[in-house]
Design an enzyme around this catalytic site. Structure first.
Site, short mmCIF file in Angstrom:
data_model
loop_
_atom_site.label_atom_id
_atom_site.label_comp_id
_atom_site.label_asym_id
_atom_site.label_seq_id
_atom_site.Cartn_x
_atom_site.Cartn_y
_atom_site.Cartn_z
N PHE A 83 0.83 -1.21 0.00
CA PHE A 83 0.00 0.00 0.00
C PHE A 83 0.87 1.27 0.00
CE2 PHE A 83 -1.86 2.80 3.50
CZ PHE A 83 -2.47 3.68 2.62
N TYR A 123 3.93 -7.72 17.07
CA TYR A 123 4.24 -6.71 16.04
C TYR A 123 4.96 -5.53 16.68
CZ TYR A 123 3.17 -3.22 12.34
OH TYR A 123 3.23 -2.25 11.36
#
Ligand code: NAD
Length: 335
Positions: free
Chosen positions: A11, A149
């Protein structure tokens, strides 16, 4: 300038590719096409100054291939998105920790500078009014895979900082706060494309929890010029910069605005977190950036409104619709 971008088919990476080609760079993108798509690069495939290498950042020879001769490298390749992280924690950890170490080592060996894409996730559950780059990190249990993460990106930053201190690697870090825009997919848990898609399809918009959790969304057209500007400042080496939106909105208010703006008939449906995610999920109530450091360095001043962001994402999702071209909000770089 000769620029390499890991995660260039993703993206943000694909928008960065376009921005830098327009600025005159020779750009090589490296991507394993796991969450990225060649479709994202359809406007630049065949461009004389664009090259694409399909490969993995865990593969040193693939990284060397794009880093050799590069003036600068943007490291964006990562396992991104809550769903992906919770469902594939091990693969995500490997990509986000070992992959970054491979990139750091290759960039150092090849004499380029590096821009590392980090995340506001590293602040975890710190709900302070304005998170500065020095803010404390408050992470949940290591047994909750959602935090892997944040843990991995924190290690990445620490690695980058150590390469700068010990080897003089010219590396700057940006911490992105919920960047949105055309080409972002809702598949891995990103809320804006998911809700917009539901509104267009006339399905209920699924809001997790009570919907009172807030975020500050920023537009990719504001973020890409800022990332580029930071990569060009020598004073940015060894430093980290927040890049986030300037408007705080609850997820419920976001869903309501999407319904209203798109003239959708959809209802809003609340879904408990336990139903929405696999075990190991935990949300944070609030995340608000202090952008002043990036404002001082590169004049970062995100102006795109939430309505404009929603419209641009919706244009990307309309059946047979043509995505709006991204408007770059920042000074165009000229090499
Ligand atoms: P994305 O998933 O669209 O892009 C990541 C890209 O990396 C994809 O094209 C994917 O195919 C590629 N990739 C993944 N693993 C790879 C590997 N092992 N080898 C080579 N390529 C690999 O996500 P994005 O939103 O464009 O994110 C780009 C960067 O920005 C990431 O580092 C992410 O952590 C960071 N970031 C994004 C946001 C956001 O809101 N979008 C917020 C914070 C940080």
């Amino acid at each position: 300038m000769k620029t390499a971008i890991t995660g260039g088919a993703g993206f943000i990476g694909s928008h960065l590719v376009q921005y830098l080609l327009a600025a005159g760079d020779e750009v090589t993108a490296l991507d394993n096409l796991s969450t990225g798509r060649l479709e994202n690069l359809r406007d630049v495939i065949g461009h004389p100054r664009f090259h694409f290498v399909e490969g993995d950042i865990l593969d040193r020879s693939a990284v060397d291939k794009v880093a050799v001769g590069a003036t600068r490298v943007f490291h964006l390749a990562a396992a991104v998105g809550v769903n992906l992280i919770v469902e594939h924690p091990l693969e995500s950890l490997r990509t986000n920790i070992h992959g970054t170490e491979v990139v750091l080592d290759s960039v150092l060996a090849n004499g380029a500078s590096l821009l590392l894409a980090s995340t506001s996730e590293i602040y975890g559950k710190n709900t302070s009014d304005r998170l500065s780059e020095e803010a404390d990190r408050i992470l949940g249990s290591t047994l909750k895979s959602r935090w892997t993460y944040a843990a991995a990106k924190g290690i990445d930053e620490a690695f980058a900082h150590a390469y700068w201190r010990e080897f003089g690697l010219r590396v700057a870090i940006v911490r992105l706060f919920n960047t949105v825009g055309p080409r972002q997919t809702g598949r891995y848990g990103m809320v804006v494309p998911r809700l917009v898609k539901q509104a267009i399809a006339g399905e209920p918009l699924t809001v997790y929890g009570d919907g009172k959790q807030t975020r500050c969304f920023s537009y990719v057209g504001d973020i890409v010029p800022a990332i580029t500007g930071i990569s060009e400042k020598t004073s940015a080496y060894g430093n980290a910069y927040n890049l986030g939106g300037s408007h705080e909105v609850s997820i419920l208010a976001l869903a309501e605005r999407i319904v209203e703006l798109l003239g959708s008939d959809s209802d809003i449906r609340f879904v408990p977190y336990q139903e929405a995610y696999a075990d190991g999920y935990e949300d944070m109530r609030r995340r608000v950036p202090d952008n002043s450091k990036a404002r001082e360095l590169v004049g970062f001043d995100p102006q795109t409104t939430l309505d404009q962001i929603i419209r641009s994402v919706a244009a990307d999702y309309r059946p047979n619709g043509k995505p709006d071209p991204v408007q770059w909000k920042g000074t165009m770089v000229a090499n």
